[in-house]
Motif scaffolding. Structure first.
Motif, PDB file in Angstrom:
ATOM      1  N   THR A 179       1.027  -1.070   0.180  1.00 58.72           N
ATOM      2  CA  THR A 179       0.092  -0.129   0.094  1.00 58.72           C
ATOM      3  C   THR A 179       0.819   1.136   0.131  1.00 58.72           C
ATOM      4  N   ILE A 180       0.470   2.147  -0.844  1.00 58.65           N
ATOM      5  CA  ILE A 180       1.349   3.259  -0.945  1.00 58.65           C
ATOM      6  C   ILE A 180       0.449   4.807  -0.299  1.00 58.65           C
ATOM      7  N   LEU A 181       0.884   5.235   0.661  1.00 58.88           N
ATOM      8  CA  LEU A 181       0.141   6.668   1.202  1.00 58.88           C
ATOM      9  C   LEU A 181       1.147   7.734   1.120  1.00 58.88           C
ATOM     10  N   THR A 187      -3.257  16.755   3.272  1.00 56.04           N
ATOM     11  CA  THR A 187      -4.327  15.734   3.066  1.00 56.04           C
ATOM     12  C   THR A 187      -3.476  14.395   2.573  1.00 56.04           C
ATOM     13  N   ALA A 188      -3.596  13.148   3.353  1.00 51.33           N
ATOM     14  CA  ALA A 188      -3.157  12.120   3.213  1.00 51.33           C
ATOM     15  C   ALA A 188      -3.907  11.465   1.983  1.00 51.33           C
ATOM     16  N   THR A 189      -2.886  10.961   1.208  1.00 52.45           N
ATOM     17  CA  THR A 189      -3.593  10.407  -0.249  1.00 52.45           C
ATOM     18  C   THR A 189      -3.051   8.814  -0.429  1.00 52.45           C
ATOM     19  N   ALA A 195      -2.240  -4.632   0.819  1.00 53.16           N
ATOM     20  CA  ALA A 195      -2.775  -5.259   2.100  1.00 53.16           C
ATOM     21  C   ALA A 195      -3.129  -4.425   3.233  1.00 53.16           C
ATOM     22  N   VAL A 196      -2.573  -3.410   3.353  1.00 55.14           N
ATOM     23  CA  VAL A 196      -3.003  -2.319   4.305  1.00 55.14           C
ATOM     24  C   VAL A 196      -4.111  -1.571   3.817  1.00 55.14           C
ATOM     25  N   THR A 197      -5.091  -1.516   4.360  1.00 52.17           N
ATOM     26  CA  THR A 197      -6.400  -0.903   3.485  1.00 52.17           C
ATOM     27  C   THR A 197      -6.745   0.723   4.197  1.00 52.17           C
ATOM     28  N   LEU A 198      -7.406   1.114   3.365  1.00 51.18           N
ATOM     29  CA  LEU A 198      -8.051   2.372   3.495  1.00 51.18           C
ATOM     30  C   LEU A 198      -8.489   2.706   4.934  1.00 51.18           C
ATOM     31  N   GLU A 199      -9.157   1.561   5.486  1.00 53.68           N
ATOM     32  CA  GLU A 199      -9.798   1.734   6.805  1.00 53.68           C
ATOM     33  C   GLU A 199      -8.908   1.470   7.762  1.00 53.68           C
ATOM     34  N   ILE A 205      -5.085   7.647  11.494  1.00 53.95           N
ATOM     35  CA  ILE A 205      -5.174   8.969  11.321  1.00 53.95           C
ATOM     36  C   ILE A 205      -5.937   9.808  10.760  1.00 53.95           C
ATOM     37  N   GLY A 206      -7.236   9.319  10.900  1.00 51.38           N
ATOM     38  CA  GLY A 206      -8.326   9.935  10.204  1.00 51.38           C
ATOM     39  C   GLY A 206      -8.627  10.011   8.739  1.00 51.38           C
ATOM     40  N   PRO A 207      -9.365  10.955   8.080  1.00 48.62           N
ATOM     41  CA  PRO A 207      -9.683  10.748   6.472  1.00 48.62           C
ATOM     42  C   PRO A 207      -8.473  10.510   5.686  1.00 48.62           C
ATOM     43  N   VAL A 208      -8.580   9.674   4.618  1.00 49.82           N
ATOM     44  CA  VAL A 208      -7.509   9.490   3.697  1.00 49.82           C
ATOM     45  C   VAL A 208      -8.152   9.646   2.494  1.00 49.82           C
ATOM     46  N   ALA A 209      -7.628  10.562   1.536  1.00 49.21           N
ATOM     47  CA  ALA A 209      -8.232  10.396   0.244  1.00 49.21           C
ATOM     48  C   ALA A 209      -7.848   9.579  -0.653  1.00 49.21           C
TER      49      ALA A 209
END
Ligand code: TXA
Ligand code: MG
Length: 319
Positions: A179-181, A187-189, A195-199, A205-209
């Motif tokens: 997973t690439i963040l 804004t985290a995107t 395998a590491v999910t948006l959830e 860390i709160g909302p992720v775009a």
């Protein structure tokens, strides 16, 4: 090419020595096999692009064994620290601002001011990183445009003659790239799902775009990234000679020795050397009191394709 079992006595040390001396080593991580090189060695990084046959310089992920090894490379904010505590080592890559004295090759960042970093969770990868004692850049160990390898045999099938050593460590358990963040902006995107999910991420860390994309391991063509490094000065291509006020990036023997601002990509016309120098020279040229950057023609073969792709982007008119 040599294939060594990662559990054979001395194999990790041998692999570390190859990396330290500028060679390429394929090694297992929990996601996919990586094609590793010393991240601080411009020429070794250029050799990765040559081995993969990439038509462009996609930025690379720098892998380290632990947080201590990470702090000289990037600036960790609170979000990064939170994710690091809970999800590293693991299949998560963070894009962060490069630290001021970051020793990682500018070519590995493809000229960006950011660096992608990951602490993998695989015993072989971690032992290798510890023994090497340097950050190791590693794209997936496949030819450009081919599927990422999850066994040593896959690596051998694609890159046999192009890698000095394959450390064989069985099948990768995750089998999907990390997973690439992107944490380089407020804004985290999410750039690449894994395998590491948006959830998982937003719970910490709160909302992720997430702008979605076709199921691909390539998040954003890096040349389209807004933050992509472009020189301040206008760039003129296929310039056999430079004016007296232009910086001249030369390839092979110079034809305008009177120019006060010559930066040689490679005196001998070596494309790997030219790739290794490209981003550093563009930055140096920008710091000169010049009116522009003239670049000698680079042959459109091998690594020259990627070099020319990058130069054409740098030469595009900017607003
Ligand atoms: O699971 C993985 O991440 C594997 C293992 C070996 O660690 N590596 C991997 O690397 O998949 P690669 O090069 O195949 O994919 C890295 C992706 C590329 O699509 C690249 O564009 C993106 O990460 N990337 C790297 N640095 C970046 C940056 N500074 N900003 C934005 N994207 C970046
Ligand atoms: Mg890949």
């Amino acid at each position: 090419m040599t294939v060594l079992s990662a559990t054979a006595p001395g194999s990790i040390d041998r692999a570390a020595q190859i990396l330290q001396s500028g060679g390429l080593v394929a090694f297992p991580t929990e996601t996919v096999y990586g094609l590793g090189a010393d991240a601080t060695n411009d020429t070794a990084v250029a050799a990765i692009y040559a081995a993969k046959g990439r038509p462009e310089f996609n930025p690379l992920i720098a892998h380290v064994a632990d947080l201590d090894a990470l702090s000289p490379l990037v600036r960790l904010d609170d979000r990064a620290a939170m994710l690091a505590t809970h999800l590293w080592p693991g299949p998560l890559t963070l894009v962060l601002p490069r630290a001021p004295a970051c020793p990682v090759s500018l070519l590995a960042s493809a000229g960006l001011d950011t660096l992608a970093v990951r602490i993998p969770n695989h015993p072989v990868a971690r032992a290798l990183l510890r023994a090497t004692g340097r950050p190791v850049v590693a794209p997936s160990a496949n030819l450009s445009g081919k599927v990422s390898p999850t066994t040593a045999q896959h690596v051998a099938d694609g890159l046999a003659e192009k890698v000095d050593l394959i450390l064989a460590g069985g099948r990768c358990t995750v089998g999907l790239e990390s997973t690439i963040l992107d944490l380089s902006t407020p804004t985290a995107t999410l750039l690449r799902p894994g395998a590491v999910t948006l959830e998982d991420l937003s719970a910490l860390i709160g909302p992720v775009a997430w702008h979605g994309n076709a199921a691909t391991d390539t998040p954003i063509a890096p040349g389209q990234l807004k933050s992509h490094y472009a020189p301040q000065l206008p760039v003129r291509l296929n310039a056999l000679t430079a004016t007296t006020t232009e910086a001249h990036l030369t390839f092979g023997p110079t034809l305008s020795p009177q120019s006060p601002f010559i930066l040689s990509l490679s005196d001998t016309g070596d494309l790997t050397e030219a790739a290794a120098n490209l981003f550093a020279h563009l930055r140096t040229a920008d710091s000169f009191p010049c009116t522009g950057i003239a670049v000698m023609p680079i042959p459109e073969t091998g690594l020259g394709v990627a070099i020319n792709d990058r130069l054409r982007r740098a030469a595009e008119p900017r607003s």
